[in-house]
Scaffold this motif. Sequence first.
Motif, short mmCIF file in Angstrom:
data_model
loop_
_atom_site.label_atom_id
_atom_site.label_comp_id
_atom_site.label_asym_id
_atom_site.label_seq_id
_atom_site.Cartn_x
_atom_site.Cartn_y
_atom_site.Cartn_z
N LEU A 84 -48.05 27.54 11.91
CA LEU A 84 -47.69 26.52 10.94
C LEU A 84 -48.59 25.30 11.10
CD1 LEU A 84 -45.68 25.61 8.71
CD2 LEU A 84 -44.25 24.69 10.55
N ARG A 85 -48.83 24.88 12.36
CA ARG A 85 -49.67 23.71 12.61
C ARG A 85 -51.10 23.97 12.16
NH1 ARG A 85 -49.33 19.20 11.95
NH2 ARG A 85 -47.52 18.90 13.30
N SER A 86 -51.57 25.20 12.29
CA SER A 86 -52.95 25.55 11.90
C SER A 86 -53.08 25.85 10.42
CB SER A 86 -53.42 26.76 12.71
OG SER A 86 -52.73 27.94 12.31
N HIS A 87 -51.99 25.77 9.68
CA HIS A 87 -51.98 26.10 8.25
C HIS A 87 -52.53 27.51 8.01
CE1 HIS A 87 -50.91 22.00 6.94
NE2 HIS A 87 -51.62 21.62 7.99
N SER A 88 -52.31 28.39 8.98
CA SER A 88 -52.67 29.82 8.89
C SER A 88 -54.16 30.06 8.66
CB SER A 88 -51.84 30.51 7.79
OG SER A 88 -50.46 30.44 8.07
N ILE A 89 -55.01 29.12 9.05
CA ILE A 89 -56.45 29.33 8.84
C ILE A 89 -56.98 30.49 9.67
CG2 ILE A 89 -56.90 26.92 8.24
CD1 ILE A 89 -58.05 26.58 11.08
N LEU A 90 -56.27 30.84 10.75
CA LEU A 90 -56.66 31.97 11.59
C LEU A 90 -55.74 33.17 11.39
CD1 LEU A 90 -57.40 29.97 14.88
CD2 LEU A 90 -59.08 30.94 13.29
N GLY A 91 -54.96 33.14 10.33
CA GLY A 91 -54.03 34.23 10.07
C GLY A 91 -52.82 34.15 10.97
N SER A 92 -52.23 35.29 11.25
CA SER A 92 -51.08 35.32 12.14
C SER A 92 -51.55 35.15 13.58
CB SER A 92 -50.32 36.64 11.99
OG SER A 92 -51.15 37.75 12.28
N LEU A 93 -50.78 34.39 14.37
CA LEU A 93 -51.14 34.07 15.74
C LEU A 93 -50.18 34.76 16.71
CD1 LEU A 93 -51.83 30.22 15.56
CD2 LEU A 93 -53.39 32.12 15.10
N HIS A 94 -50.71 35.10 17.87
CA HIS A 94 -49.88 35.66 18.94
C HIS A 94 -50.21 34.92 20.23
CE1 HIS A 94 -47.58 38.48 21.34
NE2 HIS A 94 -48.64 38.66 22.13
N VAL A 95 -49.25 34.21 20.77
CA VAL A 95 -49.46 33.44 22.00
C VAL A 95 -49.58 34.38 23.19
CG1 VAL A 95 -48.37 31.79 23.59
CG2 VAL A 95 -48.32 31.37 21.13
N GLU A 96 -50.61 34.15 23.99
CA GLU A 96 -50.82 34.95 25.20
C GLU A 96 -50.01 34.37 26.35
OE1 GLU A 96 -55.02 34.94 25.81
OE2 GLU A 96 -55.43 36.20 24.06
N PRO A 97 -49.74 35.16 27.38
CA PRO A 97 -48.98 34.64 28.53
C PRO A 97 -49.69 33.47 29.19
CG PRO A 97 -49.11 37.04 28.60
CD PRO A 97 -50.04 36.60 27.51
N GLY A 98 -48.90 32.53 29.66
CA GLY A 98 -49.44 31.39 30.39
C GLY A 98 -49.63 30.18 29.50
N ARG A 99 -48.96 29.10 29.86
CA ARG A 99 -49.14 27.84 29.14
C ARG A 99 -48.96 26.70 30.13
NH1 ARG A 99 -43.75 28.45 25.33
NH2 ARG A 99 -44.47 30.62 25.21
N ASN A 100 -49.55 25.55 29.80
CA ASN A 100 -49.49 24.39 30.69
C ASN A 100 -49.12 23.16 29.88
OD1 ASN A 100 -50.93 25.42 33.36
ND2 ASN A 100 -52.12 26.20 31.65
N ARG A 101 -48.36 22.28 30.52
CA ARG A 101 -47.99 21.00 29.90
C ARG A 101 -48.24 19.90 30.91
NH1 ARG A 101 -43.11 18.17 30.13
NH2 ARG A 101 -42.14 19.99 31.10
N PHE A 102 -48.87 18.82 30.47
CA PHE A 102 -49.14 17.72 31.39
C PHE A 102 -49.18 16.40 30.62
CE2 PHE A 102 -52.96 19.99 30.19
CZ PHE A 102 -53.81 19.01 29.72
N PRO A 103 -48.72 15.32 31.25
CA PRO A 103 -48.76 14.01 30.60
C PRO A 103 -50.19 13.51 30.53
CG PRO A 103 -48.02 13.80 32.87
CD PRO A 103 -48.11 15.26 32.59
N LEU A 104 -50.47 12.67 29.54
CA LEU A 104 -51.82 12.15 29.36
C LEU A 104 -51.93 10.75 29.94
CD1 LEU A 104 -52.82 13.35 25.78
CD2 LEU A 104 -52.87 14.56 27.97
N VAL A 105 -53.02 10.54 30.66
CA VAL A 105 -53.31 9.23 31.24
C VAL A 105 -54.81 8.98 31.12
CG1 VAL A 105 -51.41 9.37 32.90
CG2 VAL A 105 -53.70 10.14 33.57
N ILE A 106 -55.17 7.73 31.25
CA ILE A 106 -56.58 7.34 31.40
C ILE A 106 -56.70 6.63 32.74
CG2 ILE A 106 -58.42 5.85 30.54
CD1 ILE A 106 -57.40 6.33 27.72
N GLU A 107 -57.60 7.11 33.57
CA GLU A 107 -57.83 6.49 34.87
C GLU A 107 -59.31 6.21 35.05
OE1 GLU A 107 -56.29 8.77 38.08
OE2 GLU A 107 -54.20 8.50 37.53
N GLN A 108 -59.60 5.01 35.54
CA GLN A 108 -60.97 4.63 35.88
C GLN A 108 -60.97 3.93 37.23
OE1 GLN A 108 -64.00 3.09 32.92
NE2 GLN A 108 -62.13 2.59 31.84
N PRO A 109 -61.87 4.31 38.14
CA PRO A 109 -61.94 3.58 39.41
C PRO A 109 -62.65 2.24 39.20
CG PRO A 109 -63.68 5.21 39.31
CD PRO A 109 -62.86 5.38 38.06
#
Length: 410
Positions: free
Chosen positions: A249-274
Amino acid sequence: MSDHSSTYDVAVIGGGPAGLAAAIAIAQSGANTALVARRSLYADNRTTALLGGSIDFLQALEIWPHCQDKAAELRVMRLIDDTGRLIRAPEVKFSCDEIGLDVFGYNIENRVLVSALEERAATLSNLTRLDDEAATVSAGDDFVTIELAGGGSISARLTVGADGRHSLCREAAGITVRRNELPQAALTFNVSHSRPHHNISTEFHTPQGPCVFVPLRGGRSSVVWVSEPKEAERLMALSDEELSDAAELRSHSILGSLHVEPGRNRFPLVIEQPRQFARTRIVLVGEAAHVLPPIGAQGLNMGLRDAADIAEIVRNALASSEDPGSPVVMNRYASVRRPDVMSRTFAIDMANRSLLSAFLPMQSLRAAGLHLIGSVGPLRRLAMREGLAPSWRTSPAGRSVTETPAARSE
């Protein structure tokens, strides 16, 4: 690693892609080099879009021929405003042939890249691999002493901290970090799809952040979906079938039907500079030196530029019989890396802020800017070149370290 004790020109701490690349490049420069990093299987299924000079650098390290056949070419990049707001930007399309390139770069699974780096590291006679972790790092006047978790210690005239965002090396050098937590999180996963991607990377801009579908080999794509933390948590909890439907739905089906492969990651976003990039015989590379949101594929590409620069600085220092950990050499690294990291960080931060802002004047400026880039050829070509790597950046030896063969032939 008990009872191990030795002295090296350079020690690299950290076995991620940036650390491995730095160790290999420094060893190729002729320095007696130690790599302190546990050997472990890279189970993460995340991918990296290697752009611009990153491929040239991996070619110079004799790594790219061993993994190119497992990477997908990136020939076209599309930006699509999917915010649904009153003022929206037009679609912008970047094609590599417009600036005389065969490809912008390649998208590769990180585990494949790390495997190729590990294999190359094992072939270098002046690169000693210590399958261990650093327990403590102590910077002295003449050497950095590294106590190993398994017992024993080593010392080095220069230490390269490639030990990630919670860097022990950075702490040992007394370098503090500016940290900006973003109101976003990223979900990453891979999908197979029924329609070919034609080597086109498509980035949908949403009110919560970008969602990008990047080509992989074999009718597959990697997905980086940036959203609000609660939404990312909801998506993470979906079944594979439910997430497949949501991604289609997010891709507006430009790639046709999608199948999610095993394994996913979620992480918060930050910006860090020394606040510093080098101090007391310690230099920082990779995520020890900069942490960015996964926007514009800049993170590891900057990390590889870190590795290329410190390797060349070490090469020049040894050729001139200089101490590679001396203050003057530290200053060379800092002066080369600071403009690149700061300019990229600023550009990504501003692009992200403009996307998240619902302030109408900001949306007008963003739409106007993308319209100009999309419709004015010279400006579009400039944006493409600068997106690959900063054209003004030169190596310590004075030549461009991000210049690609195709660009040189123009």
